[in-house]
Design an enzyme around this catalytic site. Structure first.
Site, PDB file in Angstrom:
ATOM      1  N   GLY A  98       1.000  -1.252  -0.003  1.00 31.97           N
ATOM      2  CA  GLY A  98       0.044  -0.226  -0.072  1.00 31.97           C
ATOM      3  C   GLY A  98       1.167   1.219   0.335  1.00 31.97           C
ATOM      4  N   VAL A 137      -0.964   7.835   0.671  1.00 33.51           N
ATOM      5  CA  VAL A 137      -0.359   9.012   1.409  1.00 33.51           C
ATOM      6  C   VAL A 137       0.716   7.850   2.819  1.00 33.51           C
ATOM      7  CG1 VAL A 137      -2.549   9.674   2.822  1.00 33.51           C
ATOM      8  CG2 VAL A 137      -0.745  11.210   2.331  1.00 33.51           C
ATOM      9  N   ASN A 187      -7.138   1.441  10.014  1.00 29.46           N
ATOM     10  CA  ASN A 187      -7.815   2.104  10.108  1.00 29.46           C
ATOM     11  C   ASN A 187      -8.882   0.945  10.168  1.00 29.46           C
ATOM     12  OD1 ASN A 187      -7.368   4.045  11.582  1.00 29.46           O
ATOM     13  ND2 ASN A 187      -8.605   5.620  10.447  1.00 29.46           N
ATOM     14  N   SER A 240      -1.016   6.915  13.987  1.00 33.06           N
ATOM     15  CA  SER A 240      -2.077   8.479  14.300  1.00 33.06           C
ATOM     16  C   SER A 240      -1.159   9.379  13.752  1.00 33.06           C
ATOM     17  CB  SER A 240      -3.066   8.206  14.945  1.00 33.06           C
ATOM     18  OG  SER A 240      -3.761   9.801  15.321  1.00 33.06           O
ATOM     19  N   GLY A 241      -1.283  10.327  12.813  1.00 28.92           N
ATOM     20  CA  GLY A 241      -0.642  10.946  12.920  1.00 28.92           C
ATOM     21  C   GLY A 241      -1.151  12.024  10.910  1.00 28.92           C
ATOM     22  N   LYS A 253      -6.384   2.635  19.590  1.00 31.13           N
ATOM     23  CA  LYS A 253      -7.106   3.516  18.091  1.00 31.13           C
ATOM     24  C   LYS A 253      -8.158   4.235  17.897  1.00 31.13           C
ATOM     25  CE  LYS A 253      -5.498   6.267  14.364  1.00 31.13           C
ATOM     26  NZ  LYS A 253      -6.098   6.369  13.254  1.00 31.13           N
ATOM     27  N   HIS A 301      -9.173   6.708  21.100  1.00 28.38           N
ATOM     28  CA  HIS A 301      -8.307   7.640  20.162  1.00 28.38           C
ATOM     29  C   HIS A 301      -9.210   8.661  19.402  1.00 28.38           C
ATOM     30  CE1 HIS A 301      -5.855  10.156  17.208  1.00 28.38           C
ATOM     31  NE2 HIS A 301      -4.737  10.602  17.970  1.00 28.38           N
ATOM     32  N   ASN A 302      -9.622   8.542  18.253  1.00 27.40           N
ATOM     33  CA  ASN A 302     -10.547   9.328  17.105  1.00 27.40           C
ATOM     34  C   ASN A 302     -11.831   9.438  18.074  1.00 27.40           C
ATOM     35  OD1 ASN A 302      -8.054   7.898  15.460  1.00 27.40           O
ATOM     36  ND2 ASN A 302      -9.789   7.524  13.808  1.00 27.40           N
ATOM     37  N   GLU A 349     -10.670  12.847  19.580  1.00 23.46           N
ATOM     38  CA  GLU A 349     -10.443  13.601  18.638  1.00 23.46           C
ATOM     39  C   GLU A 349     -11.623  14.485  18.545  1.00 23.46           C
ATOM     40  OE1 GLU A 349      -8.366  11.767  15.082  1.00 23.46           O
ATOM     41  OE2 GLU A 349      -9.495  13.165  13.921  1.00 23.46           O
ATOM     42  N   TYR A 350     -13.173  13.790  17.778  1.00 26.18           N
ATOM     43  CA  TYR A 350     -13.787  14.464  17.988  1.00 26.18           C
ATOM     44  C   TYR A 350     -14.264  15.123  18.895  1.00 26.18           C
ATOM     45  CZ  TYR A 350     -15.650  11.547  13.937  1.00 26.18           C
ATOM     46  OH  TYR A 350     -15.729  10.403  12.740  1.00 26.18           O
TER      47      TYR A 350
HETATM   48  P1  NBP Z   1      -6.178   4.524   1.106  1.00 24.13           P
HETATM   49  O1  NBP Z   1      -6.860   4.515   2.575  1.00 24.13           O
HETATM   50  O2  NBP Z   1      -6.945   5.809   0.807  1.00 24.13           O
HETATM   51  O3  NBP Z   1      -6.788   3.868   0.568  1.00 24.13           O
HETATM   52  C1  NBP Z   1      -5.510   3.405  -1.254  1.00 24.13           C
HETATM   53  C2  NBP Z   1      -4.803   2.317  -0.467  1.00 24.13           C
HETATM   54  O4  NBP Z   1      -5.439   1.325  -0.433  1.00 24.13           O
HETATM   55  C3  NBP Z   1      -4.256   2.386  -1.885  1.00 24.13           C
HETATM   56  O5  NBP Z   1      -2.105   1.759  -1.725  1.00 24.13           O
HETATM   57  C4  NBP Z   1      -4.728   1.096  -2.627  1.00 24.13           C
HETATM   58  O6  NBP Z   1      -4.268   0.867  -3.320  1.00 24.13           O
HETATM   59  C5  NBP Z   1      -4.775   0.066  -1.434  1.00 24.13           C
HETATM   60  N1  NBP Z   1      -6.197  -0.939  -1.913  1.00 24.13           N
HETATM   61  C6  NBP Z   1      -8.108  -0.455  -1.894  1.00 24.13           C
HETATM   62 BR1  NBP Z   1      -8.466   1.314  -2.172  1.00 24.13          BR
HETATM   63  N2  NBP Z   1      -8.192  -1.385  -2.107  1.00 24.13           N
HETATM   64  C7  NBP Z   1      -6.921  -2.603  -2.424  1.00 24.13           C
HETATM   65  C8  NBP Z   1      -6.940  -4.298  -3.016  1.00 24.13           C
HETATM   66  N3  NBP Z   1      -8.160  -4.486  -2.481  1.00 24.13           N
HETATM   67  N4  NBP Z   1      -6.285  -4.518  -2.085  1.00 24.13           N
HETATM   68  C9  NBP Z   1      -4.928  -4.276  -2.233  1.00 24.13           C
HETATM   69  N5  NBP Z   1      -4.677  -3.130  -2.241  1.00 24.13           N
HETATM   70  C10 NBP Z   1      -6.131  -1.728  -2.011  1.00 24.13           C
HETATM   71  O7  NBP Z   1      -4.798   5.459   1.932  1.00 24.13           O
HETATM   72  P2  NBP Z   1      -4.360   5.759   2.790  1.00 24.13           P
HETATM   73  O8  NBP Z   1      -4.487   7.099   3.035  1.00 24.13           O
HETATM   74  O9  NBP Z   1      -2.749   5.773   2.522  1.00 24.13           O
HETATM   75  O10 NBP Z   1      -4.392   5.143   4.692  1.00 24.13           O
HETATM   76  C11 NBP Z   1      -3.991   3.941   4.822  1.00 24.13           C
HETATM   77  C12 NBP Z   1      -4.900   2.943   5.669  1.00 24.13           C
HETATM   78  O11 NBP Z   1      -4.068   3.545   7.350  1.00 24.13           O
HETATM   79  C13 NBP Z   1      -6.507   3.707   5.471  1.00 24.13           C
HETATM   80  O12 NBP Z   1      -6.923   2.259   6.237  1.00 24.13           O
HETATM   81  C14 NBP Z   1      -6.571   4.680   6.358  1.00 24.13           C
HETATM   82  O13 NBP Z   1      -7.455   4.112   7.327  1.00 24.13           O
HETATM   83  C15 NBP Z   1      -5.814   4.701   7.338  1.00 24.13           C
HETATM   84  N6  NBP Z   1      -4.808   5.777   7.771  1.00 24.13           N
HETATM   85  C16 NBP Z   1      -4.913   6.790   6.975  1.00 24.13           C
HETATM   86  C17 NBP Z   1      -4.652   8.413   7.157  1.00 24.13           C
HETATM   87  C18 NBP Z   1      -4.743   9.456   6.798  1.00 24.13           C
HETATM   88  O14 NBP Z   1      -4.433  10.328   7.377  1.00 24.13           O
HETATM   89  N7  NBP Z   1      -4.852   9.365   5.218  1.00 24.13           N
HETATM   90  C19 NBP Z   1      -4.562   8.971   9.454  1.00 24.13           C
HETATM   91  C20 NBP Z   1      -4.636   7.425  10.159  1.00 24.13           C
HETATM   92  C21 NBP Z   1      -4.492   6.211   9.075  1.00 24.13           C
HETATM   93  P3  NBP Z   1      -4.444   1.029  -4.926  1.00 24.13           P
HETATM   94  O15 NBP Z   1      -3.170   2.226  -5.283  1.00 24.13           O
HETATM   95  O16 NBP Z   1      -3.761  -0.035  -6.089  1.00 24.13           O
HETATM   96  O17 NBP Z   1      -5.702   1.916  -5.364  1.00 24.13           O
END
Ligand code: NBP
Length: 495
Positions: free
Chosen positions: A15, A18, A108, A134-135, A188, A191-192, A195-196
């Site tokens: 993955g 971001v 998450n 988180s962060g 976690k 925590h969220n 945060e709310y």
């Molecule tokens: P996203 O939550 O936007 O997920 C995108 C990633 O998931 C991409 O690498 C995508 O691959 C992959 N993916 C999907 Br969509 N479906 C898939 C599948 N069936 N098989 C394999 N890969 C798949 O990414 P993120 O914002 O980096 O967050 C990652 C995790 O961390 C999430 O669970 C998120 O809730 C959690 N999180 C995010 C934040 C934040 O600030 N963004 C903070 C804390 C935790 P692709 O490129 O091939 O579509």
């Protein structure tokens, strides 16, 4: 682009959105070699040729090549969309692993899913870790808060990597082992939820300063700046200070142009639902979720604003503004203490229900830095739990007890003022109602029990000092209140 595979690597990341990209870069900065893979492999190529160039990061075009680079026990971390994708990727990577290897889900995920995955993988000899991360983007890149839980045997293997990349607070890593099964994702989730609550409290403070004291966004920003130097010093106060002084291109505050409809991704709602399921009065997070729901009814609120009247607002005179702001600071501080006390009550209940041995001082320390709720205040919570990890409730600790007692005059004045002027403060108000309920030896639940017994024969118990031969202590008593009903009590709850 052909990808040259070399090894061995310390850990693999699946993955590269971001969070994945930034955490991989963070790991490389700390001297670890990382293999990575993404479903759409062009993302791998772009990453390797871009931000990862020249770093100890190896891109691969399939999971088999990725796993082949790993040292044993292999550590495969997933930072992908929570839900079905996690099960799908685990299913794909599993045949490539052997007993004792480690899968880490850093997304998450909802904790019941993590507990299920932990059990399923345990049966196959795979160590599974569900870790809260988180962060956001910046945290992942320069130091997130990490909350790992699951197979304890995995901890010594991943600890050097996790604690190296995690944020540091007062020199200590904001990452420690939380507990078994879904404990990491549980913490976690709470925590969220917190945060709310923190965000809602700050929004209510802004609303009161704006509507009651007639302050400008810049003036409110200055107050936030001052608060950020005292007991409320925190990331959320800091960003609010900056948001309120951010002008749009026309020189007016951008925040005033933003539609007042709050979105949510659901983790606050999970906390509120879990609190209801566990019978824990986590009222502030619940109100914070409902406040977002109410805000989302914008069109209906516009119609209601035309027909439903409230009191005329009595503005705070300029001469009283300083005292008003001091009261508000007290209200925010006290409400925040209540919210964290409620959050820890919920975590303690989960620990009892699931038989998890949780590390309370570490939980507070993990939230101390790197994450959205990071604050100086969490340092005091860490200290309180370090002094007594069996602390029944934060409100019993001398520091928080005296803080709430000292803050309550300003807190009550703030809530009273809001109510009198018709300005909604659901989070402030519910926090105060909880405090008054929690410190009440006697609540009107005696009457409630009588009502339940009256209409549904649900029975009640008698106060020990009022017991007699017919009404024995701890026995379930049913009274024929009207003389018309029967004497049979209900055995199931059906109200
Ligand atoms: P996203 O939550 O936007 O997920 C995108 C990633 O998931 C991409 O690498 C995508 O691959 C992959 N993916 C999907 Br969509 N479906 C898939 C599948 N069936 N098989 C394999 N890969 C798949 O990414 P993120 O914002 O980096 O967050 C990652 C995790 O961390 C999430 O669970 C998120 O809730 C959690 N999180 C995010 C934040 C934040 O600030 N963004 C903070 C804390 C935790 P692709 O490129 O091939 O579509």
């Amino acid at each position: 682009m052909s990808v040259v595979i070399t090894g061995p690597t310390d850990i693999a990341m699946v993955g590269l959105a971001v969070m994945g990209q930034n955490l991989v870069l963070n790991m490389a900065d700390h001297g670890f070699t990382v293999a990575c893979f993404n479903r759409h492999v062009e993302v791998v190529d772009q990453f390797v040729a871009g931000p990862a160039k020249g770093k100890s990061i190896i891109g691969t075009h399939n999971l088999k090549d990725m796993v082949a680079t790993l040292k044993r026990p292999r550590k495969v971390m997933l930072l992908i969309k929570a839900g079905k994708p996690v099960d799908s990727v685990i299913g794909q990577v599993l045949p490539l692993l052997e007993k004792g290897d480690i899968i880490i889900d850093g997304g998450n995920s909802h904790y019941p899913d993590t507990t299920r995955r932990y059990e399923e993988l345990k049966a196959k000899g795979i160590l599974f870790v569900g870790s809260g991360v988180s962060g956001g983007e910046e945290g992942a890149r320069y130091g997130p808060s990490l909350m790992p839980g699951g197979s304890a045997e995995a901890w010594p293997e991943i600890k050097p990597i996790f604690q190296a990349v995690a944020a540091k607070a007062d020199g200590e890593p904001c990452c420690d082992w939380v507990g078994p099964a879904g404990a990491g994702h549980y913490v976690k989730m709470v925590h969220n939820g917190i945060e709310y609550g923190d965000m809602q409290l700050i929004c209510e403070s802004y609303d009161l300063m704006k509507r009651l004291a007639g302050m400008t966004d810049k003036e409110i920003s200055e107050v936030m700046g001052r608060w950020n130097k005292g007991v409320l010093d925190s990331f959320l106060i800091e960003i609010t200070r900056d948001i309120l002084k951010y002008d749009d291109t026309d020189g007016t505050p951008l925040v005033e142009k933003i539609m007042d409809k709050a979105g949510q991704k659901g983790t606050g709602k999970w906390t509120a639902i879990d609190a209801l399921d566990k019978g824990m009065p986590v009222t502030l997070i619940g109100e914070a979720v409902f406040a977002r729901c109410l805000s989302a009814l914008k069109d209906e609120r516009i119609r209601a604003s035309k027909v439903l009247t409230g009191p005329a607002i009595e503005p705070v005179p300029k001469s009283e503004r300083s005292a008003f702001i001091d009261d508000l600071e007290q209200a925010l501080y006290a409400s925040k203490i209540i919210s964290y006390a409620q959050g820890f009550m919920l975590i303690r209940e989960a620990a009892n229900e699931f038989n998890w041995k949780l590390n309370f001082p570490s939980i507070a320390l993990m939230w101390r830095g790197g994450c959205i709720i990071r604050s100086v205040f969490l340092g005091e919570i860490t200290k309180a739990f370090r002094e007594n990890s069996d602390l029944e409730n934060l409100l019993f600790h001398p520091f928080f007890k005296s803080a709430v007692v000292q803050a309550q005059a300003g807190w009550r004045k703030t809530v009273a003022r809001a109510v009198t002027n018709g300005i909604p403060t659901p989070a402030y108000s519910t926090a105060l109602a909880f405090y008054d309920g929690y410190r009440s030896e006697r609540l009107p639940a005696n009457l409630l029990q009588a009502q339940r017994d009256y209409f549904g024969a649900h029975t009640f118990q008698i106060l020990p000092e009022c017991a007699d031969d017919k009404k024995k202590p701890n026995s379930n008593i049913h009274i024929n209140w009207t003389g018309k009903g029967g004497n049979v009590s209900a055995t199931t709850y059906d109200a």
